[in-house]
Design a protein around this motif. Structure first.
Motif, PDB file in Angstrom:
ATOM      1  N   VAL A  73       0.849  -1.202   0.000  1.00 37.07           N
ATOM      2  CA  VAL A  73       0.000   0.000   0.000  1.00 37.07           C
ATOM      3  C   VAL A  73       0.882   1.248   0.000  1.00 37.07           C
ATOM      4  O   VAL A  73       0.636   2.197  -0.745  1.00 37.07           O
ATOM      5  N   MET A  74       1.933   1.208   0.816  1.00 35.84           N
ATOM      6  CA  MET A  74       2.832   2.363   0.882  1.00 35.84           C
ATOM      7  C   MET A  74       3.533   2.578  -0.462  1.00 35.84           C
ATOM      8  O   MET A  74       3.718   3.719  -0.902  1.00 35.84           O
ATOM      9  N   ALA A  75       3.908   1.485  -1.107  1.00 38.21           N
ATOM     10  CA  ALA A  75       4.565   1.593  -2.411  1.00 38.21           C
ATOM     11  C   ALA A  75       3.646   2.303  -3.393  1.00 38.21           C
ATOM     12  O   ALA A  75       4.070   3.213  -4.125  1.00 38.21           O
ATOM     13  N   ALA A  76       2.365   1.916  -3.391  1.00 39.93           N
ATOM     14  CA  ALA A  76       1.383   2.529  -4.289  1.00 39.93           C
ATOM     15  C   ALA A  76       1.225   4.010  -3.965  1.00 39.93           C
ATOM     16  O   ALA A  76       1.204   4.866  -4.861  1.00 39.93           O
ATOM     17  N   GLU A  96      -8.059   8.219  -3.935  1.00 37.31           N
ATOM     18  CA  GLU A  96      -8.414   6.821  -3.683  1.00 37.31           C
ATOM     19  C   GLU A  96      -7.188   5.996  -3.285  1.00 37.31           C
ATOM     20  O   GLU A  96      -6.105   6.202  -3.797  1.00 37.31           O
ATOM     21  N   ASN A  97      -7.440   5.051  -2.407  1.00 39.51           N
ATOM     22  CA  ASN A  97      -6.439   4.052  -2.066  1.00 39.51           C
ATOM     23  C   ASN A  97      -5.065   4.611  -1.733  1.00 39.51           C
ATOM     24  O   ASN A  97      -4.058   4.097  -2.177  1.00 39.51           O
ATOM     25  N   ARG A  98      -5.049   5.653  -1.029  1.00 40.38           N
ATOM     26  CA  ARG A  98      -3.736   6.105  -0.616  1.00 40.38           C
ATOM     27  C   ARG A  98      -3.816   6.646   0.791  1.00 40.38           C
ATOM     28  O   ARG A  98      -4.853   7.107   1.269  1.00 40.38           O
ATOM     29  N   GLN A  99      -2.669   6.574   1.457  1.00 44.49           N
ATOM     30  CA  GLN A  99      -2.676   6.957   2.858  1.00 44.49           C
ATOM     31  C   GLN A  99      -2.534   8.453   3.017  1.00 44.49           C
ATOM     32  O   GLN A  99      -3.081   9.039   3.935  1.00 44.49           O
ATOM     33  N   PHE A 100      -1.784   9.050   2.090  1.00 44.26           N
ATOM     34  CA  PHE A 100      -1.480  10.459   2.280  1.00 44.26           C
ATOM     35  C   PHE A 100      -1.875  11.272   1.067  1.00 44.26           C
ATOM     36  O   PHE A 100      -1.623  10.891  -0.060  1.00 44.26           O
ATOM     37  N   LYS A 101      -2.489  12.393   1.334  1.00 43.08           N
ATOM     38  CA  LYS A 101      -3.007  13.270   0.298  1.00 43.08           C
ATOM     39  C   LYS A 101      -1.853  13.871  -0.502  1.00 43.08           C
ATOM     40  O   LYS A 101      -1.871  13.912  -1.714  1.00 43.08           O
TER      41      LYS A 101
ATOM     42  N   GLU B 140      -2.673   3.435  12.979  1.00 40.38           N
ATOM     43  CA  GLU B 140      -2.566   4.603  12.105  1.00 40.38           C
ATOM     44  C   GLU B 140      -1.216   5.278  12.253  1.00 40.38           C
ATOM     45  O   GLU B 140      -0.591   5.666  11.268  1.00 40.38           O
ATOM     46  N   ILE B 141      -0.765   5.386  13.481  1.00 36.79           N
ATOM     47  CA  ILE B 141       0.533   6.034  13.705  1.00 36.79           C
ATOM     48  C   ILE B 141       1.676   5.158  13.196  1.00 36.79           C
ATOM     49  O   ILE B 141       2.578   5.626  12.527  1.00 36.79           O
ATOM     50  N   ARG B 142       1.606   3.865  13.488  1.00 41.15           N
ATOM     51  CA  ARG B 142       2.711   2.972  13.118  1.00 41.15           C
ATOM     52  C   ARG B 142       2.664   2.570  11.651  1.00 41.15           C
ATOM     53  O   ARG B 142       3.663   2.125  11.096  1.00 41.15           O
ATOM     54  N   GLY B 143       1.485   2.670  11.035  1.00 42.30           N
ATOM     55  CA  GLY B 143       1.364   2.313   9.625  1.00 42.30           C
ATOM     56  C   GLY B 143       1.481   0.830   9.362  1.00 42.30           C
ATOM     57  O   GLY B 143       1.768   0.414   8.241  1.00 42.30           O
ATOM     58  N   VAL B 144       1.263   0.026  10.405  1.00 40.06           N
ATOM     59  CA  VAL B 144       1.386  -1.418  10.229  1.00 40.06           C
ATOM     60  C   VAL B 144       0.499  -2.114  11.254  1.00 40.06           C
ATOM     61  O   VAL B 144       0.257  -1.572  12.338  1.00 40.06           O
ATOM     62  N   ASN B 145      -0.009  -3.276  10.883  1.00 38.58           N
ATOM     63  CA  ASN B 145      -0.823  -4.065  11.795  1.00 38.58           C
ATOM     64  C   ASN B 145      -0.080  -4.278  13.108  1.00 38.58           C
ATOM     65  O   ASN B 145       1.086  -4.663  13.112  1.00 38.58           O
ATOM     66  N   SER B 146      -0.753  -4.015  14.226  1.00 39.99           N
ATOM     67  CA  SER B 146      -0.053  -4.063  15.510  1.00 39.99           C
ATOM     68  C   SER B 146      -0.686  -5.044  16.489  1.00 39.99           C
ATOM     69  O   SER B 146      -0.428  -4.990  17.687  1.00 39.99           O
ATOM     70  N   ASP B 147      -1.497  -5.953  15.961  1.00 33.55           N
ATOM     71  CA  ASP B 147      -2.169  -6.947  16.810  1.00 33.55           C
ATOM     72  C   ASP B 147      -1.207  -7.715  17.688  1.00 33.55           C
ATOM     73  O   ASP B 147      -1.351  -7.735  18.902  1.00 33.55           O
ATOM     74  N   SER B 148      -0.241  -8.365  17.046  1.00 31.28           N
ATOM     75  CA  SER B 148       0.559  -9.302  17.822  1.00 31.28           C
ATOM     76  C   SER B 148       1.485  -8.562  18.785  1.00 31.28           C
ATOM     77  O   SER B 148       1.688  -9.007  19.907  1.00 31.28           O
TER      78      SER B 148
END
Lengths: 253, 212, 212
Positions: A73-76, A96-101, B140-148
């Motif tokens: 996702v970050m790569a995209a 769409e589909n992006r984390q940052f504007k 959201e802050i870490r940008g990665v799944n943080s479950d485990s």
């Protein structure tokens, strides 16, 4: 990218899809790359950082590391930001589909993330300091605090690996695979080899481990062996400062 | 929280004769100090002022207890004892001074030190500074799944579930535990390092490394 | 009091070679005394002179060690500390004085009463999640007689009798109390993590363990 080719031609490496519990996210990778380039976060060039990021992702895929979807996702997102920076006015924001504007938002997020990461490191120093004070003996059993130590992060290890292999088109040479198909070196063998080296030596340099090897399969097998040994808490990877030599040593129980 | 403890001690379960032995009415300040010292000496974890007050059936104020603990700590400092009084995790504890760690470790096995992975540390920092915080906010802050990593922090007792968000979704909220304060040597949450302090600490560790 | 914790300049000590830190050649008598104190402080049983000598790599005589321990004991006596140095079972130990036994016991009995045993916690969880619930229902889930554990929870004010079942038998019904909510930092019962959420956390921990 020749990932399929590598997998099909390299039976000895295929079963080692390494699940890295200590896997850090794409933001961590971005920070790592920015620090490596000694760039100021607020000054980053989206174009340069995107290229480096993609190069990294390719290498991780090639090594068959279990790549979390967040990295893709970050790569995209980066690619979109990059195209946006090339065509700043004609490309309206689809969002769409992006984390940052935009770049600004990415920078803001990276700065926030960096702050928490550093707070974590500062807390680690507190724990160090606190471990020097002893209390009266506990009446009940002590809780088990052991967790595998990894002073060098996964990205540090991959970076170091990158420098001992031919960059950046590592593994893209078709002819090379013909040659290594016959190669008998396995990850298990290299795990054994590294462990044996560490019974004779207290510490070994990460780079030395690779200098005497010829083929890329051997290097990959050695690298995967190191990751596996770190994961199994048999060895530790230690780095005194960012981007300096990584040392491996036996994990003291 | 204090109210429970009060209830416990009001419930007349204390033996009569014990009450006689521990009549706090005519205790001098130095006697109070020695009693506090004895109690802290036998405890292996930080003890809160409220817990200490209950030893005296709450007949002595928290202010007075703090004053005696401060004096006791000053006494240890002045006479260069090998231990000190630390305020840690909302409580007080007698601990050895860091200077003696190497000597103690020559005799006792070294205590196992809290060692977390970089991901665990950054997640813990987010929980500590932003609490109460949801799993989604952390991710959201870490940008990665943080479950485990979050689960492993809960399992270690450093992070606890502290309630639910009142809004839609009613997501679980996470906060840091008292054990977190204890293991990292923090007095309370306001003792967490500020942005400037963090930078100072990291600069310091870097120069330490370079000196080697 | 917090000077030690924040003293990050001092932590170059950690990095230095341990042998350097524990060089006994140039120790003054008072330093030897403080080291002995630190070692005894962190010990849970009597330590022999020979064991204490090994801390100094046997470079200090047994005679000198005994002399320092005697001085240390005299210091505690003179300053009316709540503890003393006792020679027991061919070794030395720091122990509290008998005068303080009643106070210490008072403190520790309180402690025990605030802490819940695993079976009490389990019973409390059943009451919290299944309330209102009868004793029989609790016992069916736990598979063991739960009379005494239930009584102790009621005594602690965490569980209350909330009525009687309308059906035949009219068994007593048990529910959690307000004090339970307060003690566990919950606003109301809907703040309790759901069974699925608890299961998720447990599953995760298990799979973490299995991966090790």
């Amino acid at each position: 990218m020749d990932i399929e080719k590598l997998n099909s031609s390299e039976a000895t490496i295929e079963p080692y899809s390494i699940k890295l519990d200590f896997f850090e996210g794409p933001l961590n990778l971005l920070l790592h790359l920015i620090q490596q380039q000694e760039m100021d976060i607020t000054e980053i060039s989206i174009s340069a950082i995107t290229d480096q990021y993609l190069e990294y992702i390719e290498l991780m895929e090639l090594l068959d590391l279990d790549l979390a979807s967040e990295f893709i996702v970050m790569a995209a997102t980066l690619l979109q930001l990059k195209s946006q920076s090339i065509l700043p006015t004609t490309q309206p924001d689809t969002g769409e589909n992006r984390q940052f504007k935009d770049r600004q938002e990415l920078v803001k997020h990276l700065l926030e993330y960096k702050q928490f990461k550093e707070a974590g490191q500062a807390l680690d120093r507190y724990a160090d300091q606190n471990s020097l004070t002893y209390t009266r003996p506990e009446i009940e059993g002590v809780s088990d605090w052991r967790e595998y130590e990894i002073s060098a992060t996964l990205f540090d290890l991959i970076s170091a690996f990158q420098t001992v292999t031919i960059r950046p088109n590592f593994g893209a040479d078709d002819d090379y695979y013909e040659e290594i198909q016959e190669d008998p070196i396995t990850v298990e063998m290299q795990m054994d080899f590294v462990q044996r080296l560490l019974t004779d030596n207290k510490q070994i340099r990460f780079s030395e481990l690779f200098s005497e090897f010829g083929s890329k399969t051997e290097k990959i097998a050695t690298f995967l062996a190191i990751l596996e040994l770190v994961r199994l808490q048999q060895i530790m990877a230690i780095q005194s400062d960012h981007f300096t030599e990584i040392y491996l040593q036996r994990k003291v129980a | 929280m204090d109210s429970e403890k009060k209830n416990f001690e009001d419930d007349s379960l204390i033996e009569k004769d014990e009450a006689q032995q521990t009549d706090q009415a005519d205790l001098s300040e130095s006697e109070i100090q020695a009693i506090l010292e004895a109690v802290l000496f036998t405890a292996s974890e930080p003890i809160s002022v409220s817990q200490l007050r209950s030893v005296f059936d709450r007949a002595i104020s928290g202010h007075a207890i703090r004053a005696q603990l401060r004096e006791l700590g000053q006494f240890y400092d002045q006479h260069q004892r090998s231990f000190q009084i630390l305020e840690i995790a909302n409580g007080f504890q007698i601990c050895t001074r860091p200077d003696y760690a190497a000597w103690i470790e020559k005799f006792h096995t070294r205590q196992v030190r809290v060692k977390l992975t970089p991901s665990a540390l950054e997640t813990l920092a987010i929980v500590a500074y932003k609490q109460p915080v949801t799993r989604l906010e952390i991710e959201e802050i870490r940008g990665v799944n943080s479950d485990s990593v979050l689960n492993s922090l809960i399992e270690k007792g450093l992070v606890r579930i502290s309630g639910r968000k009142q809004e839609a979704g009613r997501a679980l909220l996470f906060s840091s535990s008292n054990q977190f304060l204890e293991q990292f040597g923090l007095k309370n949450l306001s003792d967490l390092p500020s942005v400037e302090e963090i930078q100072e600490i990291l600069d310091q560790s870097e120069s330490d490394l370079n000196n080697d």
